[in-house]
Design an enzyme around this catalytic site. Structure first.
Site, PDB file in Angstrom:
ATOM      1  N   LYS A   1       2.020  -3.495   7.207  1.00 28.09           N
ATOM      2  CA  LYS A   1       2.308  -3.662   5.786  1.00 28.09           C
ATOM      3  C   LYS A   1       3.768  -3.326   5.475  1.00 28.09           C
ATOM      4  CE  LYS A   1      -0.190  -4.668   2.933  1.00 28.09           C
ATOM      5  NZ  LYS A   1      -0.533  -6.025   2.396  1.00 28.09           N
TER       6      LYS A   1
ATOM      7  N   THR B   1       0.837  -1.192   0.000  1.00 28.26           N
ATOM      8  CA  THR B   1       0.000   0.000   0.000  1.00 28.26           C
ATOM      9  C   THR B   1       0.876   1.247   0.000  1.00 28.26           C
ATOM     10  OG1 THR B   1      -1.549   1.304   1.362  1.00 28.26           O
ATOM     11  CG2 THR B   1      -0.121  -0.219   2.520  1.00 28.26           C
ATOM     12  N   ASP B   2       0.347   2.351  -0.521  1.00 26.88           N
ATOM     13  CA  ASP B   2       1.093   3.602  -0.467  1.00 26.88           C
ATOM     14  C   ASP B   2       1.145   4.169   0.951  1.00 26.88           C
ATOM     15  OD1 ASP B   2      -1.568   4.436  -0.260  1.00 26.88           O
ATOM     16  OD2 ASP B   2      -1.349   6.111  -1.664  1.00 26.88           O
ATOM     17  N   GLU B   3       0.341   3.600   1.862  1.00 27.40           N
ATOM     18  CA  GLU B   3       0.347   4.096   3.246  1.00 27.40           C
ATOM     19  C   GLU B   3       1.668   3.828   3.962  1.00 27.40           C
ATOM     20  OE1 GLU B   3      -2.947   3.917   5.850  1.00 27.40           O
ATOM     21  OE2 GLU B   3      -4.403   3.561   4.248  1.00 27.40           O
TER      22      GLU B   3
ATOM     23  N   TYR C   1      -1.947  -0.429  10.958  1.00 23.27           N
ATOM     24  CA  TYR C   1      -2.122  -1.114   9.668  1.00 23.27           C
ATOM     25  C   TYR C   1      -0.913  -0.873   8.772  1.00 23.27           C
ATOM     26  CZ  TYR C   1      -3.352  -1.346   4.730  1.00 23.27           C
ATOM     27  OH  TYR C   1      -3.322  -1.571   3.375  1.00 23.27           O
TER      28      TYR C   1
END
Length: 335
Positions: A154, A126-128, A150
């Site tokens: 990741k 994810t870009d997060e 979260y």
């Protein structure tokens, strides 16, 4: 003699993005096996249109014996790893399922990918993991700075994959998509929640003043990008998947209400999420060099999403009942 179709294992293939990839893979002629635990976020209904063309295993990737058995039987050429806990609010309440699935599950899958000499391991991140991007955009070389449980889980999984490439020669690639939206998305997520609330003439809760910015991509465009990386991505590389379509949350809501012909004030501001990142934005030049480009502008994708939701209100409302039951239990535990 005809060539056998590529044999792939898709983890989390009954999830929102995973199921879209499975449908694309089947239509592209792949031999597809799906492993999914079928938690609240997984739903076999998403796979009904291809159910007779895939092999499905109800399995938890953290279960070593089951994961071993699936790979031993399937002997996949490639693993496309979607399986993950993904909702930030849930991770803030309880990070343990995120650590177990996203970190331990990825580690388990890597072990057996190495054992069975899988030719390609595509990890969906994810870009997060880049954290808040106040100005400019993140590239694949931007240092990781995850700011919620979260995103931390990741990022840890990404690092496990990268370490396995270097230490064990795992033939892996990583993709980092921006926010997805589209048909079959679970309505705890922002866009389907807003659509469902508007359909029922209810107000959507908006964190703070709705000024948080996200980059949005239609799910079909995202899985086509993932397919491009599966076919053309280079081992050890990372590929951002973005659209350039950045919107403030309040803009998203107002656009949805306008498209649906609803009152422009069907929203209410609520207390902000702890540690809420203001903006995400990623540069996707690298994957575009592989020949991929998105096909949907945001407004077109949003209209298709709203039409799909209107035709699947029974499914949407059923998921909402599950959500209400979940949050009731959360509030009861906090008392």
């Amino acid at each position: 003699m005809s060539k056998m179709p590529p044999n792939i294992l898709v983890t989390g293939g009954a999830g929102f993005i995973g199921s879209a990839f499975v449908r694309l893979a089947v239509s592209s002629g792949f031999k597809v096996t799906v492993a999914d635990k079928l938690t609240y976020a997984g739903d076999s209904a998403r796979l009904e249109s291809v159910s007779n063309r895939i092999v499905f295993h109800n399995a938890d990737i953290t279960d070593r014996s089951k994961t071993d058995a699936i790979l031993r039987k399937t002997k996949p050429d490639a693993i496309i790893h979607f399986a993950a806990e993904t909702h930030v609010d849930r991770s803030i309440l309880d990070s343990s399922p995120f650590i177990k699935t996203n970190v331990q599950g990825t580690a388990t899958l890597i072990d057996f990918a190495l054992k069975y000499k899988v030719k390609k391991f595509l990890h969906v991140s994810t870009d997060e993991v880049y954290g808040e991007i106040k100005k400019g955009y993140s590239t694949e070389s931007t240092p990781l700075n995850p700011c919620n449980p979260y995103a931390v889980s990741k990022a840890a999984a990404d690092m496990l994959v990268q370490a396995s490439v270097r230490t064990f020669g795992l033939p892996a690639v990583i993709v980092r998509p921006c926010n997805n939206y589209g048909p079959w998305q679970y309505p705890e997520k922002f866009i389907p929640l807003t659509i469902l609330k508007a359909m029922n003439n209810q107000k959507t809760p908006v964190f703070a003043r709705g000024l948080n910015v996200r980059e949005w991509i239609y799910v079909e465009d995202c899985v086509e990008a993932i397919m491009t990386v599966l076919n053309k991505g280079k081992t050890g590389e990372i590929y951002n998947i973005g659209s350039g379509e950045e919107r403030k949350n309040i803009q998203i809501i107002k656009t949805i209400l306008s498209v649906m012909g609803k009152s422009s004030d069907l929203y209410t501001f609520v207390k902000d999420r702890p540690g809420h990142d203001l903006r995400y934005s990623c540069n996707s030049d690298k994957i575009r060099k592989l020949g991929w480009n998105e096909r949907h502008i945001f407004e077109t994708g949003l209209e298709k999403t709203i039409l799909w939701a209107d035709e699947h209100m029974e499914w949407m409302n059923g998921k909402t009942k599950e959500l209400r039951a979940y949050w009731r239990k959360v509030y009861q535990r906090k008392r």
